[in-house]
Design a protein around this motif. Structure first.
Motif, short mmCIF file in Angstrom:
data_model
loop_
_atom_site.label_atom_id
_atom_site.label_comp_id
_atom_site.label_asym_id
_atom_site.label_seq_id
_atom_site.Cartn_x
_atom_site.Cartn_y
_atom_site.Cartn_z
N GLY A 102 -26.73 15.18 96.06
CA GLY A 102 -27.16 14.06 95.25
C GLY A 102 -26.00 13.28 94.68
N VAL A 103 -26.30 12.06 94.18
CA VAL A 103 -25.31 11.18 93.56
C VAL A 103 -25.79 10.89 92.14
CG1 VAL A 103 -24.07 9.01 93.74
CG2 VAL A 103 -24.84 10.17 95.82
N PHE A 104 -24.90 11.06 91.15
CA PHE A 104 -25.34 11.01 89.76
C PHE A 104 -24.40 10.15 88.91
CE2 PHE A 104 -26.23 15.13 91.71
CZ PHE A 104 -27.62 15.14 91.67
N ASN A 105 -24.95 9.61 87.80
CA ASN A 105 -24.13 8.89 86.83
C ASN A 105 -24.74 9.02 85.45
OD1 ASN A 105 -26.36 7.11 87.17
ND2 ASN A 105 -25.12 5.44 86.37
N ALA A 106 -23.93 8.74 84.42
CA ALA A 106 -24.42 8.82 83.05
C ALA A 106 -25.32 7.63 82.75
CB ALA A 106 -23.24 8.84 82.08
N GLU A 107 -26.38 7.90 82.00
CA GLU A 107 -27.28 6.86 81.53
C GLU A 107 -27.15 6.77 80.02
OE1 GLU A 107 -31.17 7.75 82.91
OE2 GLU A 107 -30.57 7.93 85.01
N GLY A 108 -27.03 5.54 79.49
CA GLY A 108 -26.86 5.36 78.06
C GLY A 108 -25.59 6.04 77.57
N ALA A 109 -25.69 6.73 76.43
CA ALA A 109 -24.54 7.45 75.90
C ALA A 109 -24.22 8.71 76.68
CB ALA A 109 -24.78 7.80 74.43
N GLY A 110 -25.18 9.17 77.47
CA GLY A 110 -24.92 10.36 78.26
C GLY A 110 -26.19 10.97 78.80
N SER A 111 -26.07 11.74 79.85
CA SER A 111 -27.21 12.41 80.45
C SER A 111 -26.70 13.61 81.24
CB SER A 111 -27.99 11.46 81.39
OG SER A 111 -27.13 10.86 82.34
N SER A 112 -27.62 14.51 81.58
CA SER A 112 -27.24 15.70 82.32
C SER A 112 -28.25 15.97 83.41
CB SER A 112 -27.13 16.91 81.39
OG SER A 112 -28.39 17.22 80.82
N VAL A 113 -27.85 16.74 84.39
CA VAL A 113 -28.72 17.08 85.50
C VAL A 113 -28.41 18.51 85.92
CG1 VAL A 113 -27.10 16.17 87.22
CG2 VAL A 113 -29.53 16.36 87.78
N THR A 114 -29.44 19.24 86.33
CA THR A 114 -29.28 20.60 86.85
C THR A 114 -28.96 20.55 88.33
OG1 THR A 114 -30.79 21.52 85.21
CG2 THR A 114 -30.38 22.84 87.17
N ILE A 115 -27.93 21.25 88.74
CA ILE A 115 -27.54 21.36 90.14
C ILE A 115 -27.89 22.77 90.61
CG2 ILE A 115 -25.69 21.08 91.81
CD1 ILE A 115 -26.26 18.55 90.23
N ASN A 116 -28.88 22.89 91.48
CA ASN A 116 -29.33 24.19 91.97
C ASN A 116 -28.56 24.56 93.23
OD1 ASN A 116 -31.70 24.83 90.15
ND2 ASN A 116 -32.31 22.81 90.92
N VAL A 117 -27.76 25.63 93.15
CA VAL A 117 -26.92 26.05 94.27
C VAL A 117 -27.27 27.49 94.64
CG1 VAL A 117 -24.57 26.19 95.16
CG2 VAL A 117 -25.09 24.62 93.28
N PRO A 118 -27.63 27.78 95.90
CA PRO A 118 -27.87 29.17 96.28
C PRO A 118 -26.62 30.02 96.07
CG PRO A 118 -28.70 27.66 97.96
CD PRO A 118 -27.88 26.84 97.00
N SER A 119 -26.80 31.20 95.52
CA SER A 119 -25.65 32.08 95.31
C SER A 119 -24.93 32.30 96.63
CB SER A 119 -26.09 33.42 94.73
OG SER A 119 -27.00 34.07 95.60
N GLY A 120 -23.61 32.22 96.59
CA GLY A 120 -22.81 32.39 97.80
C GLY A 120 -22.54 31.10 98.55
N SER A 121 -23.24 30.02 98.17
CA SER A 121 -23.02 28.73 98.84
C SER A 121 -21.80 28.03 98.23
CB SER A 121 -24.24 27.83 98.71
OG SER A 121 -25.31 28.28 99.51
N ASN A 122 -21.18 27.18 99.03
CA ASN A 122 -20.03 26.40 98.58
C ASN A 122 -20.48 25.04 98.07
OD1 ASN A 122 -18.12 28.41 99.40
ND2 ASN A 122 -18.37 27.70 101.51
N TYR A 123 -19.89 24.58 96.98
CA TYR A 123 -20.22 23.27 96.44
C TYR A 123 -18.95 22.45 96.25
CZ TYR A 123 -19.15 25.89 92.16
OH TYR A 123 -18.56 26.69 91.23
N GLN A 124 -19.13 21.13 96.27
CA GLN A 124 -18.01 20.20 96.17
C GLN A 124 -18.41 19.01 95.31
OE1 GLN A 124 -16.16 18.96 99.93
NE2 GLN A 124 -16.25 16.84 99.20
N LEU A 125 -17.56 18.61 94.38
CA LEU A 125 -17.79 17.44 93.54
C LEU A 125 -16.79 16.36 93.93
CD1 LEU A 125 -19.27 19.66 91.88
CD2 LEU A 125 -18.47 18.50 89.81
N THR A 126 -17.31 15.14 94.16
CA THR A 126 -16.47 13.99 94.48
C THR A 126 -16.78 12.88 93.50
OG1 THR A 126 -16.44 14.57 96.83
CG2 THR A 126 -15.87 12.32 96.26
N TYR A 127 -15.73 12.24 92.98
CA TYR A 127 -15.94 11.15 92.01
C TYR A 127 -15.52 9.81 92.61
CZ TYR A 127 -16.07 8.46 87.71
OH TYR A 127 -16.38 7.51 86.77
N THR A 128 -16.38 8.80 92.39
CA THR A 128 -16.09 7.42 92.79
C THR A 128 -16.04 6.55 91.54
OG1 THR A 128 -17.24 7.75 94.90
CG2 THR A 128 -16.85 5.48 94.19
N ALA A 129 -14.98 5.78 91.40
CA ALA A 129 -14.77 4.99 90.19
C ALA A 129 -15.60 3.71 90.21
CB ALA A 129 -13.30 4.64 90.03
#
Length: 587
Positions: free
Chosen positions: A388-415
């Motif tokens: 998924g692709v996410f951004n802050a709404e208003g002063a701030g927001s959060s989202v749950t990222i569900n990752v299967p145990s043992g799986s690899n995850y990667q975060l990439t930021y675009t300005a």
């Protein structure tokens, strides 16, 4: 607005497509298809060939609706809101698309967008059919908004280059006919409907190819479209690529075949009243909603690999299901209701791979100015696939990222713009910060990891486990079982004759046909370690091997119970220097 659609060599087609993912939304002070920070606007969008190839744009059915995911409605209605479409060779809007050649598919009307989801607009002219070769341009324009301008009207967006072009002004009059002059790095997510409805029905009019749009009443199914397969002269086959559907229904007498090792991704429910032939294929449930995916239908449905990745899990409601490859649990709860069997025969033996429950990470995003990120986005990948692709709404927001145990995850930021306002924290399942971006956030791939969290068993219920035994000669075989609270009597009921202990078929026989091993009894001679069963009610311990004397021939055992999952600790007794090296370590 301009929408650019192009075709690929092997497209799949559907009646409804979504372009763009994630929850990122535009800034209220930026131009967009429903934004009224300036009182009138003309705008154009561009979508690439690769996007449309992946989504599946129909070249058979006309476009009947389009819409945007509106997150904030404008304060005032938008007058003379007009939509035009034409074929074009352009691939972006680095240059404007001109003022000629357009077909007006939505005549000017007063538009009052509704926030909270896809706000679809039914077109007045529903004759426009994509030619399958050209790009498609869509332009949106409107008259001066009354009584005033307002920094409101936001839609979900995603990052691109020269994907959005606009001209806005507060002057009186209309922007229709004006040429957009400025470009943006963010374009709106869009939903396009070619045929109204949420399902498509198989006809097999051309061939057995699942991916040929002409074999369906409304194009090939996708993540938001159901597939219905009735009895036809030619039944569908999935070959050469992964197929996608929301829910799938196969009628009595109908069939679906996957002749090779391809994958069918199901985002909804499974109803099988016909026949499914899966060969070496994999069926993956990928539901993202709050409701469990369900499985219904006839008995003895056979799967090669069956994988659960649905966030809310999968429940078997009716029918029975046989897995001859691998049952893979990587999502929410799995409730088989005593309907699942790992089968075993002369060709294959089913198994359940290591159970990997979901680890819940939190992406917490903040904006110091309080107006939401202005184009900045965090993109999350899991095992190389876009999550998924996410951004802050208003002063701030959060989202749950569900990752299967043992799986690899990667975060990439675009300005985006005003990056000194942006910051985010990626919290582990215990709520501790695993990565903090700082301000301004670094761009590119900023964080990777492997999911780890406390184990929670997603398997709720019992499973049947078969083992096929083809024995050319009478002799000893080593056996155990992977379910809880089973006894030797469960094996005997499957046709294994037992002797030499209480409750066996021949309790007075001169020797026991069921043994376990205790090295503490060996004392230098491995043969002393064998311990006879005491009673037919003895528990079959999963952490203890059983040596069973079985006659020649073929038989299949089937044990039903609660599976033993998760990390197991097995203590092994061991006598060192009690005898020769060949007499030690036999437990």
């Amino acid at each position: 607005m301009v929408l650019v659609l192009t075709c690929s060599a092997l497209p799949s087609f559907s009646q409804t497509i979504d372009l763009g993912t994630g929850t990122a939304e535009q800034w209220e002070y930026s131009s967009g298809p429903v934004n009224i920070y300036y009182r009138r606007t003309v705008c154009q969008f561009v979508y690439t060939a690769s996007e449309l190839s992946a989504a599946g744009a129909s070249s058979v059915n006309p476009i009947t609706e389009l819409g945007f995911y509106v997150t904030q409605a404008p304060a005032y209605s938008i007058p003379n809101y007009t939509i035009k479409i034409k074929h074009t060779t352009a691939t972006d809007v680095s240059a404007a698309l001109g003022t000629t050649g357009w077909t007006t598919v939505k005549n000017g009307f007063t538009y009052a967008p509704t926030a909270g989801g896809w706000d679809m607009i039914t077109l007045d002219d529903q004759t426009f059919v994509w030619d399958g070769i050209s790009s498609i341009g869509v332009e949106i324009c409107w008259n001066q908004v009354a009584p005033n301008w307002d920094p409101s009207g936001k839609v979900r967006i995603y990052s691109t280059t020269n994907g959005y072009r606009y001209r806005w002004t507060d002057a009186a009059g209309s922007s229709c006919g004006s040429v957009p002059s400025a470009t943006s790095l963010n374009k709106p997510q869009i939903r396009i409907v070619f045929v109204a409805g949420t399902s498509t029905t198989w006809t097999g009019a051309i061939s057995s190819d699942w991916f040929d749009q002409n074999n369906w009443t409304a194009g090939v199914p996708n993540q938001i479209m159901d597939a219905v397969i009735p009895v036809t002269a030619t039944q569908p086959s999935i070959s050469g690529s992964a197929a996608v559907t929301n829910s799938i229904t196969i009628d009595s007498g109908a069939s679906l075949t996957i002749p090779g090792s391809d994958t069918l991704n199901v985002y909804g429910n499974w109803t099988m009243n016909g026949t499914f032939t899966g060969s070496r294929s994999t069926v993956i449930f990928r539901g993202t909603g709050i409701s469990m995916n369900t499985m219904d239908g006839v008995s003895n449905q056979q799967f090669n690999n069956l994988e659960v990745r649905s966030v809310s899990g999968v429940m078997m409601i009716s029918g029975s299901y046989e897995v001859q490859g691998s049952l893979r649990l990587k999502g929410g709860p799995f409730i088989p209701n005593n309907r699942a069997t790992l089968i075993s025969n002369s060709m294959a033996t089913g198994r359940m791979s290591a159970v990997r429950n979901l680890c819940k990470y939190q992406l917490v995003m903040t904006d110091s100015y309080g107006d939401g990120w202005n184009g900045g986005t965090v993109t999350v990948y899991i095992d190389g696939e876009l999550y998924g692709v996410f951004n802050a709404e208003g002063a701030g927001s959060s989202v749950t990222i569900n990752v299967p145990s043992g799986s690899n995850y990667q975060l990439t930021y675009t300005a985006g713009l005003y990056e000194t306002e942006n910051a985010y924290v990626f919290n582990d399942p215990s709520g501790n910060p695993e990565y903090s971006s700082g301000t301004p956030p670094a761009t590119g791939t900023v964080h990777t990891g492997t999911a780890s969290c406390a184990f929670t068993n997603p398997f709720l219920g019992q499973i049947s486990i078969q083992r096929y035994l083809a024995l050319g000669n009478t002799g000893w075989r080593e056996m155990t079982t992977g379910v809880q609270d089973k006894t030797l009597d469960d094996w005997r009921n499957d046709g294994i004759t037992m002797s030499g202990f209480t409750g066996s078929d021949y309790p007075s026989f001169g020797w026991s046909s069921v043994l376990t091993y205790n090295e503490n009894n060996a004392n230098g001679d491995k043969n002393n370690g064998w311990v006879s069963a005491g009673n037919i009610t003895d528990t079959i311990n999963y952490n203890t091997g059983h040596r069973v004397y079985i006659g020649s021939g073929a038989l299949t055992t089937e044990i039903t119970g609660v599976p033993i999952v998760g990390t197991q600790t097995i203590s092994l007794d061991y006598q060192d220097d009690a005898g020769g090296i060949d007499q030690e370590g036999w437990n």
